[in-house]
Design a protein around this motif. Structure first.
Motif, PDB file in Angstrom:
ATOM      1  N   VAL A 199       0.837  -1.191   0.000  1.00  0.00           N
ATOM      2  CA  VAL A 199       0.000   0.000   0.000  1.00  0.00           C
ATOM      3  C   VAL A 199       0.874   1.245   0.000  1.00  0.00           C
ATOM      4  O   VAL A 199       1.789   1.368   0.797  1.00  0.00           O
ATOM      5  CB  VAL A 199      -0.942   0.009   1.228  1.00  0.00           C
ATOM      6  CG1 VAL A 199      -1.756   1.295   1.246  1.00  0.00           C
ATOM      7  CG2 VAL A 199      -1.850  -1.198   1.205  1.00  0.00           C
ATOM      8  N   SER A 205      -6.255   8.771   0.194  1.00  0.00           N
ATOM      9  CA  SER A 205      -6.541   7.541   0.941  1.00  0.00           C
ATOM     10  C   SER A 205      -5.968   7.618   2.344  1.00  0.00           C
ATOM     11  O   SER A 205      -5.100   8.443   2.644  1.00  0.00           O
ATOM     12  CB  SER A 205      -5.951   6.329   0.209  1.00  0.00           C
ATOM     13  OG  SER A 205      -4.538   6.356   0.268  1.00  0.00           O
ATOM     14  N   TYR A 303      -8.241   2.121   3.105  1.00  0.00           N
ATOM     15  CA  TYR A 303      -7.807   0.754   2.837  1.00  0.00           C
ATOM     16  C   TYR A 303      -7.632   0.004   4.150  1.00  0.00           C
ATOM     17  O   TYR A 303      -7.525   0.601   5.229  1.00  0.00           O
ATOM     18  CB  TYR A 303      -6.514   0.734   2.024  1.00  0.00           C
ATOM     19  CG  TYR A 303      -5.370   1.509   2.623  1.00  0.00           C
ATOM     20  CD1 TYR A 303      -4.541   0.959   3.602  1.00  0.00           C
ATOM     21  CD2 TYR A 303      -5.098   2.813   2.210  1.00  0.00           C
ATOM     22  CE1 TYR A 303      -3.488   1.668   4.150  1.00  0.00           C
ATOM     23  CE2 TYR A 303      -4.043   3.538   2.746  1.00  0.00           C
ATOM     24  CZ  TYR A 303      -3.248   2.959   3.711  1.00  0.00           C
ATOM     25  OH  TYR A 303      -2.198   3.672   4.250  1.00  0.00           O
ATOM     26  N   PHE A 347      -7.035  -2.762  -3.107  1.00  0.00           N
ATOM     27  CA  PHE A 347      -6.984  -1.578  -2.251  1.00  0.00           C
ATOM     28  C   PHE A 347      -7.807  -1.795  -0.983  1.00  0.00           C
ATOM     29  O   PHE A 347      -7.361  -1.463   0.121  1.00  0.00           O
ATOM     30  CB  PHE A 347      -7.498  -0.365  -3.027  1.00  0.00           C
ATOM     31  CG  PHE A 347      -7.584   0.895  -2.214  1.00  0.00           C
ATOM     32  CD1 PHE A 347      -6.470   1.705  -2.036  1.00  0.00           C
ATOM     33  CD2 PHE A 347      -8.778   1.282  -1.622  1.00  0.00           C
ATOM     34  CE1 PHE A 347      -6.537   2.862  -1.277  1.00  0.00           C
ATOM     35  CE2 PHE A 347      -8.855   2.428  -0.870  1.00  0.00           C
ATOM     36  CZ  PHE A 347      -7.738   3.220  -0.695  1.00  0.00           C
TER      37      PHE A 347
END
Length: 385
Positions: A199, A205, A303, A347
């Motif tokens: 990630v 995000s 996420y 994700f």
């Protein structure tokens, strides 16, 4: 980008020289990357020039017109290391590679401060990365055009017969590879898999973190006496996890009360307190999701964090899914719909893309296309700015 430290192998179905020049910047980068992988660092010295570059002088225009009348593809003003070659003749077998660099004694020639700079230094820089150069003198062209054209045609035919331009370094490397392939014994290579953090932090995000609520002097969760503490708990839960689905909100509440499962009375009590907070302006509700009022502008796609369980797709707010779909499509233009769905699944932490996930994400993509945020179909999806 790559994290490789010592070696990288590129497997491609075409050579960089097979890609014709394009106004698309991404195509130019791909072409130069493949050329670098094949030919080595000397390629990096070449300038990326627009495919619509124009000749510098009427003399160059005349030469360009003659070459094109013979059926050749010619690119004016190709360059390397700050120097320009007046025109590059494309090899007919590889439209993205040059067969010959052609120099005219035009604007660039006359702009040099000294003959030594013009002839020695410039020839050295241009020839270093593998250019084959042919110079046409203006005096020859205008005094005896027929003979000059004949010499030019012979130079062009000879260059095409020699093949596309290849740097000296690449020729040496290619020869060494062929020799090594013939003589070296085949060796089995042991590979080691090294885990990496999959990630990447993005502005749009953030990790999803569950809330922890402590409740003291607990009345049973389904009773009216529990409502004051429940109001405070729901504000904390929604503040930390909003937008949060009603099912998750009920789950967090029962976990705070230490209840194993939520029956109808508990659900009704939690829902009733939440609806009261919405009427009072403490919470906002959209469909089955609760959030703090006015937080739409700060929405981020969340996420799964390390050690946390992935949320079900029905527990992720539609606007949060839309955001992830849009931003991932913007990061990699031209993905197929299946590739985009796979990226979104990774994700949000789903190890497999179930039918329910696929159908819901396909509906989300259709909605974003309707809103003019995405464009395309199953074969290609692009984000619209």
């Amino acid at each position: 980008m790559t994290r490789a430290r010592h070696r990288m192998e590129v497997v491609a179905s075409c050579h960089g020289g097979s890609l014709a020049d394009s106004p698309n910047e991404s195509v130019q980068y791909l072409k130069r990357y493949l050329e670098y992988a094949e030919n080595g660092p000397a390629v990096l010295a070449r300038d990326v020039l627009p495919s619509d570059a124009e000749p510098d002088s009427p003399f160059e225009e005349a030469v360009l017109a003659v070459l094109r009348s013979w059926g050749h593809r010619v690119q004016p003003q190709v360059g390397v290391a700050g120097y320009r070659i007046d025109m590059g003749l494309r090899h007919p077998g590889m439209p993205g590679a040059c067969a010959l660099g052609i120099e005219c004694d035009g604007a660039m020639y006359h702009s040099s401060k000294a003959a030594r700079d013009r002839d020695r230094l410039r020839e050295q820089v241009l020839s270093g990365p593998g250019w084959r150069l042919y110079r046409i003198w203006g005096t020859d062209w205008y005094r005896d055009r027929a003979a000059a054209e004949l010499r030019l045609r012979e130079a062009v035919e000879h260059a095409i017969a020699q093949g596309p331009l290849l740097t000296p370094e690449a020729e040496a490397t290619a020869g060494a590879r062929e020799e090594a392939a013939d003589t070296a014994p085949r060796v089995e290579v042991a590979y080691e898999r090294v885990p990496v953090e999959a990630v990447t932090e993005r502005e749009w995000s953030t990790p999803y973190r569950t809330s922890t609520v402590l409740v003291t002097l607990r009345h049973e969760l389904h009773t009216a006496e529990a409502r004051p503490a429940l109001r405070q708990a729901l504000r904390q839960i929604v503040g930390a996890e909003g937008p949060i689905h009603e099912d998750l909100m009920v789950q967090r509440a029962r976990e705070a009360w230490g209840v194993g499962r939520a029956g109808a009375r508990i659900r009704d009590n939690v829902r009733g307190v939440a609806e009261g907070l919405v009427r009072g302006g403490d919470l906002a509700k959209s469909g089955d999701f609760y959030d703090l009022p006015g937080r739409d502008g700060d929405l981020r796609a969340r996420y799964v964090s390390a050690g946390e369980a992935a949320r079900k797709i029905v527990h992720i707010a539609p606007e949060e899914r839309y955001l992830a779909l849009y931003e991932l499509a913007a990061e990699c233009p031209g993905m197929t719909q299946d590739e985009l769905i796979k990226q979104v699944s990774e994700f949000f932490g789903w190890k497999r893309t179930s039918r329910d996930i696929r159908e819901r994400l396909e509906a989300d993509i259709a909605e974003l296309c309707r809103r003019r945020k995405l464009d395309g179909g199953p074969e290609r999806v692009n984000a619209l700015r």
